[in-house]
Design a protein around this motif. Structure first.
Motif, mmCIF file in Angstrom:
data_model
loop_
_atom_site.group_PDB
_atom_site.id
_atom_site.type_symbol
_atom_site.label_atom_id
_atom_site.label_comp_id
_atom_site.label_asym_id
_atom_site.label_seq_id
_atom_site.Cartn_x
_atom_site.Cartn_y
_atom_site.Cartn_z
ATOM 1 N N ASN A 29 0.767 -1.171 0.106
ATOM 2 C CA ASN A 29 0.105 -0.083 0.103
ATOM 3 C C ASN A 29 0.780 1.341 -0.127
ATOM 4 O OD1 ASN A 29 -2.423 -1.522 0.144
ATOM 5 N ND2 ASN A 29 -2.354 -1.628 2.234
ATOM 6 N N GLN A 30 2.274 1.212 -0.546
ATOM 7 C CA GLN A 30 2.905 2.407 -0.724
ATOM 8 C C GLN A 30 3.163 2.469 -2.051
ATOM 9 O OE1 GLN A 30 4.440 3.984 2.068
ATOM 10 N NE2 GLN A 30 2.978 2.609 3.131
ATOM 11 N N GLN A 46 3.108 1.514 -7.660
ATOM 12 C CA GLN A 46 2.076 1.360 -6.308
ATOM 13 C C GLN A 46 2.136 -0.098 -6.056
ATOM 14 O OE1 GLN A 46 -1.993 2.655 -6.639
ATOM 15 N NE2 GLN A 46 -2.255 2.453 -4.577
ATOM 16 N N ILE A 48 0.400 -3.351 -3.986
ATOM 17 C CA ILE A 48 -0.925 -3.560 -3.448
ATOM 18 C C ILE A 48 -0.813 -4.876 -3.295
ATOM 19 C CG2 ILE A 48 -2.280 -1.554 -4.030
ATOM 20 C CD1 ILE A 48 -3.691 -3.203 -6.042
ATOM 21 N N ASN A 50 -3.755 -7.589 -3.353
ATOM 22 C CA ASN A 50 -5.058 -7.662 -4.104
ATOM 23 C C ASN A 50 -5.900 -8.944 -3.493
ATOM 24 O OD1 ASN A 50 -3.979 -9.868 -5.389
ATOM 25 N ND2 ASN A 50 -3.829 -8.950 -7.487
#
Length: 63
Positions: A29-30, A46, A48, A50
């Motif tokens: 999440n960065q 990005q 993530i 998922n």
């Protein structure tokens, strides 16, 4: 034991694959700016989770 996971993403400028080491504890999440290993253009990535694994989304810096 390694704390990072090897991943690849495609450069949105030259379409070559770049290697990326992801620290699951800190990088999820960065958003980061990295330079392409081939054409040296800035890429906004990005990282993530998922639900099925780690996904790296790569966009041009000017998008």
């Amino acid at each position: 034991m390694s704390l990072t996971v090897a991943s690849k993403f495609e450069c949105p400028y030259c379409m070559t694959y770049n290697d990326l080491e992801i620290d699951e504890a800190n990088d999820i999440n960065q958003q980061q700016i990295v330079d392409c290993q081939i054409c040296c253009q800035p890429i906004e990535i990005q990282i993530i989770d998922n639900g099925f694994g780690i996904e790296v989304i790569a966009k041009r810096d000017d998008e």
